[in-house]
Motif scaffolding. Structure first.
Motif, PDB file in Angstrom:
ATOM      1  N   GLY A 389       0.815  -1.206   0.000  1.00 25.66           N
ATOM      2  CA  GLY A 389       0.000   0.000   0.000  1.00 25.66           C
ATOM      3  C   GLY A 389       0.849   1.258   0.000  1.00 25.66           C
ATOM      4  N   TYR A 390       2.034   1.159  -0.573  1.00 31.08           N
ATOM      5  CA  TYR A 390       2.945   2.299  -0.668  1.00 31.08           C
ATOM      6  C   TYR A 390       3.416   2.455  -2.114  1.00 31.08           C
ATOM      7  CZ  TYR A 390       3.284   2.547   4.411  1.00 31.08           C
ATOM      8  OH  TYR A 390       2.996   2.692   5.748  1.00 31.08           O
ATOM      9  N   THR A 391       3.683   3.704  -2.492  1.00 27.44           N
ATOM     10  CA  THR A 391       4.196   3.990  -3.822  1.00 27.44           C
ATOM     11  C   THR A 391       5.721   3.888  -3.818  1.00 27.44           C
ATOM     12  OG1 THR A 391       4.539   6.346  -3.437  1.00 27.44           O
ATOM     13  CG2 THR A 391       2.335   5.652  -4.120  1.00 27.44           C
ATOM     14  N   PRO A 392       6.326   3.783  -4.987  1.00 26.31           N
ATOM     15  CA  PRO A 392       7.768   3.986  -5.062  1.00 26.31           C
ATOM     16  C   PRO A 392       8.106   5.412  -4.626  1.00 26.31           C
ATOM     17  CG  PRO A 392       6.928   2.993  -7.085  1.00 26.31           C
ATOM     18  CD  PRO A 392       5.743   3.435  -6.289  1.00 26.31           C
ATOM     19  N   PRO A 393       9.350   5.677  -4.250  1.00 29.37           N
ATOM     20  CA  PRO A 393       9.729   7.047  -3.909  1.00 29.37           C
ATOM     21  C   PRO A 393       9.629   7.952  -5.127  1.00 29.37           C
ATOM     22  CG  PRO A 393      11.665   5.655  -4.074  1.00 29.37           C
ATOM     23  CD  PRO A 393      10.489   4.748  -4.157  1.00 29.37           C
ATOM     24  N   LEU A 394       9.538   9.239  -4.911  1.00 31.99           N
ATOM     25  CA  LEU A 394       9.385  10.201  -5.999  1.00 31.99           C
ATOM     26  C   LEU A 394      10.479  10.015  -7.037  1.00 31.99           C
ATOM     27  CD1 LEU A 394       7.729  12.686  -6.943  1.00 31.99           C
ATOM     28  CD2 LEU A 394       9.408  14.104  -5.727  1.00 31.99           C
ATOM     29  N   HIS A 395      10.061   9.843  -8.309  1.00 30.44           N
ATOM     30  CA  HIS A 395      10.976   9.633  -9.431  1.00 30.44           C
ATOM     31  C   HIS A 395      11.845   8.391  -9.255  1.00 30.44           C
ATOM     32  CE1 HIS A 395      10.551  14.230  -9.641  1.00 30.44           C
ATOM     33  NE2 HIS A 395       9.748  13.701 -10.543  1.00 30.44           N
ATOM     34  N   GLY A 396      11.489   7.506  -8.315  1.00 31.56           N
ATOM     35  CA  GLY A 396      12.292   6.329  -8.072  1.00 31.56           C
ATOM     36  C   GLY A 396      13.589   6.597  -7.341  1.00 31.56           C
ATOM     37  N   GLU A 397      13.808   7.826  -6.908  1.00 28.95           N
ATOM     38  CA  GLU A 397      15.057   8.230  -6.265  1.00 28.95           C
ATOM     39  C   GLU A 397      15.111   7.709  -4.825  1.00 28.95           C
ATOM     40  OE1 GLU A 397      18.302   9.090  -5.106  1.00 28.95           O
ATOM     41  OE2 GLU A 397      18.045   9.974  -7.097  1.00 28.95           O
ATOM     42  N   SER A 398      16.145   6.973  -4.499  1.00 27.06           N
ATOM     43  CA  SER A 398      16.248   6.352  -3.174  1.00 27.06           C
ATOM     44  C   SER A 398      16.241   7.362  -2.043  1.00 27.06           C
ATOM     45  CB  SER A 398      17.519   5.503  -3.104  1.00 27.06           C
ATOM     46  OG  SER A 398      17.419   4.372  -3.945  1.00 27.06           O
ATOM     47  N   MET A 399      16.742   8.562  -2.299  1.00 28.34           N
ATOM     48  CA  MET A 399      16.783   9.594  -1.259  1.00 28.34           C
ATOM     49  C   MET A 399      15.415  10.195  -0.974  1.00 28.34           C
ATOM     50  SD  MET A 399      20.242  11.766  -2.043  1.00 28.34           S
ATOM     51  CE  MET A 399      20.090  11.771  -3.818  1.00 28.34           C
ATOM     52  N   SER A 400      14.436   9.959  -1.865  1.00 34.82           N
ATOM     53  CA  SER A 400      13.134  10.633  -1.766  1.00 34.82           C
ATOM     54  C   SER A 400      12.139   9.827  -0.938  1.00 34.82           C
ATOM     55  CB  SER A 400      12.566  10.877  -3.165  1.00 34.82           C
ATOM     56  OG  SER A 400      13.395  11.766  -3.883  1.00 34.82           O
ATOM     57  N   TYR A 402       8.477   8.051   0.394  1.00 31.22           N
ATOM     58  CA  TYR A 402       7.368   7.270  -0.147  1.00 31.22           C
ATOM     59  C   TYR A 402       6.048   7.937   0.233  1.00 31.22           C
ATOM     60  CZ  TYR A 402      10.964   3.577  -0.246  1.00 31.22           C
ATOM     61  OH  TYR A 402      12.098   2.850  -0.469  1.00 31.22           O
ATOM     62  N   SER A 403       4.996   7.558  -0.488  1.00 30.96           N
ATOM     63  CA  SER A 403       3.646   7.947  -0.067  1.00 30.96           C
ATOM     64  C   SER A 403       2.767   6.702  -0.118  1.00 30.96           C
ATOM     65  CB  SER A 403       3.088   9.050  -0.978  1.00 30.96           C
ATOM     66  OG  SER A 403       3.069   8.622  -2.330  1.00 30.96           O
ATOM     67  N   GLN A 404       1.519   6.830   0.349  1.00 27.11           N
ATOM     68  CA  GLN A 404       0.647   5.660   0.416  1.00 27.11           C
ATOM     69  C   GLN A 404      -0.342   5.649  -0.750  1.00 27.11           C
ATOM     70  OE1 GLN A 404      -0.767   4.171   4.173  1.00 27.11           O
ATOM     71  NE2 GLN A 404       0.482   5.643   5.328  1.00 27.11           N
ATOM     72  N   GLU A 405      -0.715   4.443  -1.165  1.00 24.31           N
ATOM     73  CA  GLU A 405      -1.653   4.246  -2.275  1.00 24.31           C
ATOM     74  C   GLU A 405      -2.377   2.918  -2.042  1.00 24.31           C
ATOM     75  OE1 GLU A 405      -3.918   5.129  -4.559  1.00 24.31           O
ATOM     76  OE2 GLU A 405      -2.327   6.471  -5.290  1.00 24.31           O
ATOM     77  N   GLU A 406      -3.508   2.750  -2.677  1.00 28.93           N
ATOM     78  CA  GLU A 406      -4.340   1.579  -2.423  1.00 28.93           C
ATOM     79  C   GLU A 406      -3.681   0.285  -2.907  1.00 28.93           C
ATOM     80  OE1 GLU A 406      -8.952   0.039  -3.061  1.00 28.93           O
ATOM     81  OE2 GLU A 406      -8.236   1.833  -4.075  1.00 28.93           O
ATOM     82  N   ALA A 407      -3.778  -0.745  -2.070  1.00 30.89           N
ATOM     83  CA  ALA A 407      -3.411  -2.109  -2.432  1.00 30.89           C
ATOM     84  C   ALA A 407      -4.507  -3.024  -1.916  1.00 30.89           C
ATOM     85  CB  ALA A 407      -2.072  -2.493  -1.824  1.00 30.89           C
ATOM     86  N   SER A 408      -5.029  -3.876  -2.786  1.00 25.11           N
ATOM     87  CA  SER A 408      -6.133  -4.746  -2.377  1.00 25.11           C
ATOM     88  C   SER A 408      -5.974  -6.128  -2.999  1.00 25.11           C
ATOM     89  CB  SER A 408      -7.475  -4.142  -2.820  1.00 25.11           C
ATOM     90  OG  SER A 408      -7.530  -4.009  -4.224  1.00 25.11           O
ATOM     91  N   ALA A 409      -6.545  -7.118  -2.288  1.00 25.89           N
ATOM     92  CA  ALA A 409      -6.577  -8.503  -2.773  1.00 25.89           C
ATOM     93  C   ALA A 409      -5.188  -9.016  -3.141  1.00 25.89           C
ATOM     94  CB  ALA A 409      -7.542  -8.633  -3.957  1.00 25.89           C
ATOM     95  N   LEU A 410      -4.187  -8.568  -2.414  1.00 21.39           N
ATOM     96  CA  LEU A 410      -2.819  -9.059  -2.617  1.00 21.39           C
ATOM     97  C   LEU A 410      -2.637 -10.394  -1.903  1.00 21.39           C
ATOM     98  CD1 LEU A 410       0.318  -8.734  -3.205  1.00 21.39           C
ATOM     99  CD2 LEU A 410       0.423  -7.571  -0.984  1.00 21.39           C
ATOM    100  N   THR A 411      -1.942 -11.313  -2.555  1.00 22.40           N
ATOM    101  CA  THR A 411      -1.441 -12.515  -1.897  1.00 22.40           C
ATOM    102  C   THR A 411       0.074 -12.419  -1.865  1.00 22.40           C
ATOM    103  OG1 THR A 411      -3.305 -13.874  -2.637  1.00 22.40           O
ATOM    104  CG2 THR A 411      -1.308 -15.023  -1.926  1.00 22.40           C
ATOM    105  N   LEU A 412       0.615 -12.243  -0.665  1.00 21.66           N
ATOM    106  CA  LEU A 412       2.055 -12.093  -0.487  1.00 21.66           C
ATOM    107  C   LEU A 412       2.584 -13.284   0.297  1.00 21.66           C
ATOM    108  CD1 LEU A 412       4.754 -10.464  -0.477  1.00 21.66           C
ATOM    109  CD2 LEU A 412       3.941  -9.384   1.646  1.00 21.66           C
ATOM    110  N   VAL A 413       3.597 -13.940  -0.257  1.00 20.92           N
ATOM    111  CA  VAL A 413       4.309 -15.008   0.442  1.00 20.92           C
ATOM    112  C   VAL A 413       5.719 -14.504   0.694  1.00 20.92           C
ATOM    113  CG1 VAL A 413       5.105 -17.390   0.364  1.00 20.92           C
ATOM    114  CG2 VAL A 413       2.912 -16.782  -0.677  1.00 20.92           C
ATOM    115  N   ASN A 414       6.028 -14.250   1.947  1.00 23.24           N
ATOM    116  CA  ASN A 414       7.317 -13.668   2.320  1.00 23.24           C
ATOM    117  C   ASN A 414       8.145 -14.700   3.081  1.00 23.24           C
ATOM    118  OD1 ASN A 414       9.450 -11.991   3.127  1.00 23.24           O
ATOM    119  ND2 ASN A 414       8.338 -11.382   4.981  1.00 23.24           N
TER     120      ASN A 414
END
Length: 448
Positions: A389-400, A402-414
């Motif tokens: 439920g998080y976006t990539p950092p701004l422009h993909g820059e590691s120093m930048s 993150y913000s939040q965004e919708e994630a639903s019906a995910l199946t995650l195996v960690n």
């Protein structure tokens, strides 16, 4: 009526004569240019180093500039086979400066179709620069490239990656002159065993203009990396002259180079722009590039692919499938999922560095299936969160940030042992994990 055997034999002879390729041996760039514009030949070039400056002298460059002929060699013919094993073209980048072409003018261009190219090496030398062009563009259809190697140089400034912009003047604090490797715009292009060693700010392999059915197998993209601490230690040069002002903000909201990070000095290893229908990668590797495989907005298939020491390894969009892929989070995140209906099987290399990395994975979108494995059962010592439920950092820059965004019906195996954080907009997700979990979302199921 009985067939006329004589006419039948004559017709067969003419058909075979027309369709058979003429076998030719050549030993100069002048001859290569001549047969590049013809069709139906099998050309074998004598191995050796061919200097472009021996073929394009000052007079011919002046004439080309007047005619606005900015390509060095254009392969406009079709149905050819070019056997260029052991052939190296030495490309002095000063020629590009002398030609002064418009922005995004490419240098070697394949516009014909149904050609096969075997074994060519192109090596950039000199101190000249390009205005956004590529060494080689494949624009025709149904072309096959095997074992092509590019050694790319010729950008400005080199040594900072995208810290000071990506080329757009309004967004950049330093105006760039890019030089990229290999561009595919033609449908049904297939690349096998092609390699790019990039010492330039620009992409290695990239795809534009919406071609269909593009395939990469056993291809390799390599850049260089540099610590931001080394950049900040400079006492002169382009970065110093702009007081190290970046084009994107860091996590403190400041527009300045921040110590502790690692930057790739080129752009992406494998990159798509816009939608490319049916694009696939098998056994491909990206090392020390900005993005390893940045395939946003595409339905891509990746099998047995690897990333090593990238700023961000895999950035994928809708309906992408990743099978038995591997990567590290040594200098930046391993995976950004920015779409729905993806199927990911990804193994985490446990290699570590002293560089700052803020996440292992970010996931947004609907109905995604993501499986993360630990290589040989070895877990990373640093706790890098998997952010649902998080976006990539701004422009993909590691120093930048993150913000939040919708994630639903995910199946995650960690299976990595890394912690999982579900953001406030994560809902109806199922997480199977051997790591700690923070759940700020709604109706999520956690299975330890």
């Amino acid at each position: 009526m009985r067939p006329n055997n004589g006419l039948l034999l004559l017709g067969l002879y003419l058909l075979c004569h027309i369709t058979s390729a003429q076998e030719l041996k050549i030993s100069s760039l002048k001859e290569l240019t001549k047969y590049a514009a013809e069709s139906g030949n099998q050309i074998t070039m004598e191995p050796g180093v061919y200097r472009l400056t021996d073929y394009l002298n000052a007079d011919s460059i002046r004439d080309r500039r007047n005619r606005k002929a900015y390509q060095y060699i254009t392969f406009s013919g079709s149905n050819n086979t070019f056997n260029l094993e052991g052939v190296e073209i030495e490309l002095d980048t000063e020629i590009r400066t002398a030609l002064n072409p418009p922005i995004h003018s490419d240098e070697f261009l394949i516009t014909g179709s149904n050609n096969t190219f075997l074994g060519l090496t192109i090596r950039c030398i000199g101190e000249g620069t390009s205005r956004g062009g590529t060494v080689l563009q494949v624009a025709g259809e149904h072309n096959v490239l095997r074992n092509i190697t590019l050694h790319v140089a010729g950008s400005y400034p080199y040594g900072y990656g995208d810290l000071f912009g990506k080329g757009k003047q309004k967004e950049s604090t330093i105006r760039h002159r890019k030089h990229s490797g290999l561009l595919v715009t033609g449908s049904h292009t297939r690349l096998y065993g092609c390699r790019i060693y990039n010492r330039s700010f620009g992409h290695c392999f990239f795809v534009q203009q919406h071609p269909k059915n593009v395939y990469f197998e056993d291809c390799y993209a390599e850049g260089e990396v540099r610590a931001t601490d080394d950049i900040l230690a400079e006492t002169s040069g382009p970065a110093f002259d702009v007081n190290f002002k970046t084009w994107t903000q860091n996590r403190e909201g400041e527009y300045v180079v921040t110590p502790g990070y690692m930057k790739s000095l080129c752009e992406d290893g494998f990159r798509t722009y816009g939608v490319c229908e049916n694009i696939a990668f098998k056994n491909c590797t990206a090392k020390n590039t900005r993005g390893g495989f940045e395939l946003r907005f595409n339905s891509a298939r990746l099998e047995n692919c690897t990333t090593i020491g990238t700023e961000r390894a895999y950035w994928i969009g809708e309906h992408t499938e990743m099978i038995n892929c591997t990567g590290d989070a040594n200098y930046g995140p391993l995976l950004f999922v920015e779409g729905s209906n993806v199927a990911v099987e990804l193994t985490v290399d446990p290699i570590e560095s002293d560089r700052l990395v803020h996440s292992l994975v970010t996931i947004l979108g609907d109905s995604n299936n993501v499986t993360l494995k630990a290589q040989d059962g070895q877990q990373k010592k640093k706790a890098l969160p998997i952010l649902v439920g998080y976006t990539p950092p701004l422009h993909g820059e590691s120093m930048s940030p993150y913000s939040q965004e919708e994630a639903s019906a995910l199946t995650l195996v960690n299976e990595t042992g890394m912690p999982v954080t579900l953001g406030e907009k994560a809902h109806n997700c199922t997480v199977h994990t051997n790591g700690d979990v923070i759940d700020r979302g709604l109706n999520n199921q956690i299975i330890h």
